[in-house]
Design a protein around this motif. Sequence first.
Motif, PDB file in Angstrom:
ATOM      1  N   ILE A   1       0.847  -1.205   0.000  1.00  0.00           N
ATOM      2  CA  ILE A   1       0.000   0.000   0.000  1.00  0.00           C
ATOM      3  C   ILE A   1       0.875   1.246   0.000  1.00  0.00           C
ATOM      4  CG2 ILE A   1      -1.658   1.342   1.364  1.00  0.00           C
ATOM      5  CD1 ILE A   1      -2.781  -1.320   2.371  1.00  0.00           C
ATOM      6  N   THR A   2       1.917   1.228   0.846  1.00  0.00           N
ATOM      7  CA  THR A   2       2.785   2.403   0.948  1.00  0.00           C
ATOM      8  C   THR A   2       3.491   2.688  -0.370  1.00  0.00           C
ATOM      9  OG1 THR A   2       3.227   1.612   3.168  1.00  0.00           O
ATOM     10  CG2 THR A   2       4.481   3.503   2.444  1.00  0.00           C
ATOM     11  N   ILE A   3       3.694   1.657  -1.160  1.00  0.00           N
ATOM     12  CA  ILE A   3       4.327   1.894  -2.452  1.00  0.00           C
ATOM     13  C   ILE A   3       3.292   2.278  -3.502  1.00  0.00           C
ATOM     14  CG2 ILE A   3       5.412   0.675  -4.375  1.00  0.00           C
ATOM     15  CD1 ILE A   3       7.330  -0.454  -2.301  1.00  0.00           C
ATOM     16  N   ALA A   4       2.156   1.587  -3.509  1.00  0.00           N
ATOM     17  CA  ALA A   4       1.199   1.778  -4.607  1.00  0.00           C
ATOM     18  C   ALA A   4       0.536   3.158  -4.585  1.00  0.00           C
ATOM     19  CB  ALA A   4       0.147   0.676  -4.581  1.00  0.00           C
ATOM     20  N   ILE A   5       0.171   3.670  -3.402  1.00  0.00           N
ATOM     21  CA  ILE A   5      -0.577   4.937  -3.377  1.00  0.00           C
ATOM     22  C   ILE A   5       0.268   6.115  -3.872  1.00  0.00           C
ATOM     23  CG2 ILE A   5      -1.801   6.604  -1.908  1.00  0.00           C
ATOM     24  CD1 ILE A   5      -2.903   4.279  -0.340  1.00  0.00           C
ATOM     25  N   PRO A   6       1.436   6.381  -3.263  1.00  0.00           N
ATOM     26  CA  PRO A   6       2.221   7.505  -3.811  1.00  0.00           C
ATOM     27  C   PRO A   6       2.688   7.258  -5.250  1.00  0.00           C
ATOM     28  CG  PRO A   6       2.983   6.922  -1.626  1.00  0.00           C
ATOM     29  CD  PRO A   6       2.073   5.832  -2.070  1.00  0.00           C
ATOM     30  N   SER A   7       2.969   6.003  -5.592  1.00  0.00           N
ATOM     31  CA  SER A   7       3.404   5.717  -6.960  1.00  0.00           C
ATOM     32  C   SER A   7       2.284   5.971  -7.959  1.00  0.00           C
ATOM     33  CB  SER A   7       3.860   4.267  -7.107  1.00  0.00           C
ATOM     34  OG  SER A   7       4.931   4.002  -6.262  1.00  0.00           O
ATOM     35  N   THR A   8       1.056   6.087  -7.465  1.00  0.00           N
ATOM     36  CA  THR A   8      -0.062   6.436  -8.337  1.00  0.00           C
ATOM     37  C   THR A   8      -0.281   7.944  -8.345  1.00  0.00           C
ATOM     38  OG1 THR A   8      -1.087   4.349  -7.745  1.00  0.00           O
ATOM     39  CG2 THR A   8      -2.486   5.982  -8.803  1.00  0.00           C
ATOM     40  N   VAL A   9      -0.306   8.535  -7.146  1.00  0.00           N
ATOM     41  CA  VAL A   9      -0.682   9.949  -7.047  1.00  0.00           C
ATOM     42  C   VAL A   9       0.417  10.867  -7.577  1.00  0.00           C
ATOM     43  CG1 VAL A   9      -1.411  11.779  -5.493  1.00  0.00           C
ATOM     44  CG2 VAL A   9      -2.147   9.443  -5.073  1.00  0.00           C
ATOM     45  N   ILE A  10       1.670  10.598  -7.213  1.00  0.00           N
ATOM     46  CA  ILE A  10       2.751  11.505  -7.621  1.00  0.00           C
ATOM     47  C   ILE A  10       2.861  11.623  -9.140  1.00  0.00           C
ATOM     48  CG2 ILE A  10       5.247  11.942  -7.508  1.00  0.00           C
ATOM     49  CD1 ILE A  10       5.230  10.756  -4.714  1.00  0.00           C
ATOM     50  N   PRO A  11       2.936  10.505  -9.886  1.00  0.00           N
ATOM     51  CA  PRO A  11       3.031  10.685 -11.347  1.00  0.00           C
ATOM     52  C   PRO A  11       1.816  11.379 -11.940  1.00  0.00           C
ATOM     53  CG  PRO A  11       2.822   8.358 -10.789  1.00  0.00           C
ATOM     54  CD  PRO A  11       3.070   9.093  -9.518  1.00  0.00           C
ATOM     55  N   ILE A  12       0.634  11.129 -11.395  1.00  0.00           N
ATOM     56  CA  ILE A  12      -0.555  11.763 -11.963  1.00  0.00           C
ATOM     57  C   ILE A  12      -0.507  13.266 -11.748  1.00  0.00           C
ATOM     58  CG2 ILE A  12      -3.039  12.024 -11.647  1.00  0.00           C
ATOM     59  CD1 ILE A  12      -3.267   9.123 -11.468  1.00  0.00           C
ATOM     60  N   LEU A  13      -0.081  13.660 -10.545  1.00  0.00           N
ATOM     61  CA  LEU A  13       0.009  15.087 -10.236  1.00  0.00           C
ATOM     62  C   LEU A  13       1.009  15.769 -11.175  1.00  0.00           C
ATOM     63  CD1 LEU A  13      -1.460  16.620  -8.067  1.00  0.00           C
ATOM     64  CD2 LEU A  13       0.527  16.358  -6.581  1.00  0.00           C
ATOM     65  N   ILE A  14       2.194  15.197 -11.256  1.00  0.00           N
ATOM     66  CA  ILE A  14       3.230  15.804 -12.098  1.00  0.00           C
ATOM     67  C   ILE A  14       2.802  15.795 -13.562  1.00  0.00           C
ATOM     68  CG2 ILE A  14       5.632  15.541 -12.884  1.00  0.00           C
ATOM     69  CD1 ILE A  14       6.334  14.560 -10.124  1.00  0.00           C
ATOM     70  N   ALA A  15       2.154  14.702 -13.981  1.00  0.00           N
ATOM     71  CA  ALA A  15       1.723  14.598 -15.373  1.00  0.00           C
ATOM     72  C   ALA A  15       0.605  15.587 -15.682  1.00  0.00           C
ATOM     73  CB  ALA A  15       1.261  13.178 -15.679  1.00  0.00           C
ATOM     74  N   ALA A  16      -0.289  15.805 -14.717  1.00  0.00           N
ATOM     75  CA  ALA A  16      -1.393  16.736 -14.971  1.00  0.00           C
ATOM     76  C   ALA A  16      -0.848  18.152 -15.155  1.00  0.00           C
ATOM     77  CB  ALA A  16      -2.395  16.690 -13.817  1.00  0.00           C
ATOM     78  N   PHE A  17       0.101  18.541 -14.291  1.00  0.00           N
ATOM     79  CA  PHE A  17       0.745  19.856 -14.466  1.00  0.00           C
ATOM     80  C   PHE A  17       1.369  19.948 -15.854  1.00  0.00           C
ATOM     81  CE2 PHE A  17       0.557  20.532  -9.863  1.00  0.00           C
ATOM     82  CZ  PHE A  17       0.421  21.901  -9.793  1.00  0.00           C
ATOM     83  N   ALA A  18       2.134  18.916 -16.223  1.00  0.00           N
ATOM     84  CA  ALA A  18       2.834  18.945 -17.507  1.00  0.00           C
ATOM     85  C   ALA A  18       1.836  18.972 -18.660  1.00  0.00           C
ATOM     86  CB  ALA A  18       3.753  17.738 -17.626  1.00  0.00           C
ATOM     87  N   ALA A  19       0.767  18.161 -18.556  1.00  0.00           N
ATOM     88  CA  ALA A  19      -0.218  18.102 -19.636  1.00  0.00           C
ATOM     89  C   ALA A  19      -0.860  19.469 -19.839  1.00  0.00           C
ATOM     90  CB  ALA A  19      -1.279  17.053 -19.327  1.00  0.00           C
ATOM     91  N   TYR A  20      -1.167  20.147 -18.723  1.00  0.00           N
ATOM     92  CA  TYR A  20      -1.737  21.484 -18.839  1.00  0.00           C
ATOM     93  C   TYR A  20      -0.740  22.434 -19.498  1.00  0.00           C
ATOM     94  CZ  TYR A  20      -3.585  26.045 -17.622  1.00  0.00           C
ATOM     95  OH  TYR A  20      -4.048  27.331 -17.697  1.00  0.00           O
ATOM     96  N   GLY A  21       0.508  22.348 -19.052  1.00  0.00           N
ATOM     97  CA  GLY A  21       1.543  23.204 -19.626  1.00  0.00           C
ATOM     98  C   GLY A  21       1.665  23.017 -21.128  1.00  0.00           C
TER      99      GLY A  21
END
Lengths: 303, 377
Positions: free
Chosen positions: A100-120
């Motif tokens: 769980i400790t690996i899966a949750i941040p490994s899901t949220v962090i890339p999505i957050l960074i990717a969403a910023f980049a996609a908007y950019g």
Amino acid sequence: MASATISPRSRKSPVGMIIVYAVMLLVTLLWLTPTVGLLVSSFRPGDDVKRTGWWTVFTDPATATFTLDNYRTVLGLPKEGQVVQAGQEINLGTAVINTITIAIPSTVIPILIAAFAAYGFAWIRFPGRRLLFILVVALLVVPLQISLVPILRDYLRLDLGGTYLGVWLAHTGFGLPLAIYLLYNYISTIPRDIFESAFLDGATHFTIFLRLILPLSAPALASFAIFQFLWTWNDLLIALVFLGAEPRVQVLTQRLLGLLGQYGQDWHLLTAGAFISMLLPLCVFFVLQRFFVRGMMAGSVKG
Amino acid sequence: MQQVSELEQLERPHGIRDWLSTTLGRVLVSVFVPLVTFIILYQVFLFLRDAAIPQWITAIIAILWGVGGVLALFSLSNYVIEQLPVLWRRRLTPFVFVGPALVILTWYLVLPTLRSFVASLYDATGQNFVGLDNYIFAFTSPEMLQSFRNNFVFWLIFCTALSVGFGLLIAVLADRTHPTFETVCKALIFMPMVISGVGAAVIWKFVYEFRPPGSPQIGLLNGALTGLGLDPQAWLLLQPWNNLFLVAIMIWLQTGYSMVILSSAIKGVPADLYEAGRIDGANEFQIFRSITVPSIRGTLITVATTIILATLKVFDIVQSMTGGNFGTQVIANVQFTQLFRQVNNGRAAAIAIILLIAVIPVMYYNVRQFGKQTEAF
């Protein structure tokens, strides 16, 4: 008039329909059987699992016995009086928490960074934007095996081997190209006039992104999140390479692999362990199937 | 409008000094979030690793710290940018957004591709230049030759053809049944998709397990064979057919995927096409061949290329079923073995480069095809 009796998709001759239903039932049963075998086995006493086939539960119900002992042993909660032999204290509870400790941040962090980049990439004009975006998409072809040797070297130097952080970053790096690509496809289709007025009111890109774009992209974010979550939950290779051999930090897939290797001894524990590892993905699957299917369609190009 | 274009004019750097400082600013902004996040997270992790607190508390702290930290740092870098004069703000804002992604991608994918290529020209420890030796190993060693055979013949051809074939068959048949029946069947066939390769391996151990003749069988296949009065078989040792038994696991996992995608494509075929076919007197098979298949051709290609990519990189099923023994070796597993058991970085890197080259054409086709149908998302 004749065409009115024909259904648009198929002619329904009764014999044909019986065959169609029969084939579908057969295939579904075939697909379900291995999983049922595992589920049944996980509730049988260890000696039974090693001595008779799981199907005897159905062919010979009179002799069948069921127990929760496998699950107790595997989760490190032995019943009073239950003897746990030395070397059999397989505490998968730790592995569940690690996963769980690996899966949750490994899901949220890339999505957050990717969403910023996609908007950019989608909505801010800057020189080199198109070229950089094409480069990001081109990175989809790079299989993660390419990174194992160099990144492992970096991790040794930085003392990151065996840490959650190292695995999060690895999953982030390998998940980003697809995440950016998919979110870009979604975010770039949001109608311009939705944020035009916000701009005129003096809002910055940052506020527009947080207040407008993130909420509007929720369906796309959710679809990708489910996909990435299952991917990180089920991952074996990255865990083996970057988490290492210490049982304290290992995830479920690694522990199962270990149990599989100890030939033939812990079959009954293996069943319970495997089922525990499948429990959360199956819940996600049945509860969020609609999102999952969409994520699957979009996520077919995972590197 | 006039105002905007003037601003854009101004935004463009004038002269070399201006260009240099703009570029430098952009790089700084890009590196800022990842670097600060990394350092702070790193410190906390060193603390957490040594701290003697219950594991679940560590887990919660780690999750909150990791996720919250990333969000906080994006805000921070935005705050810093907003303190700058308007011209600089406009120049640097894009990189607040795309910079962190670019930096991480550079570290994890761009540089590793170059570094792997360099490493593939050096020996096991990366000390001595060995030229193409690692590639010669990769194309001549028995285990790699075996891997090529298995990956390209057994995995690529059989797994792809059968997964797509079954998926298509089930999708076409399901389309004709009652909607509730269809939904239930499809969900159950699709279900294995969420199971990990290792989980699937455990499940299929109970299908393939072999016990010597005479003793009761606990594997389903041998149970069936002995039930019919035949001799049990050691399925996973029967070379080269054991590869197909491993492939069967992948088919079991992937058919649901191809079925779901193909099914939604089939439902998108306009009904009047079928109608027209029937009026022309075509039978069901002709309709399938000349209407259904051509209409969903693009989706078929996407599904096939996706499964091909999975087969080229197959690892966990083989690693957990046979460990690559008994003639079942595959490329990704050799790479893993070279990296960890043989500790040969040069060979592992060379194999990774070969994998990259094998994947590129398929991936190119896949992304291009996918680009044509982004409305799926």
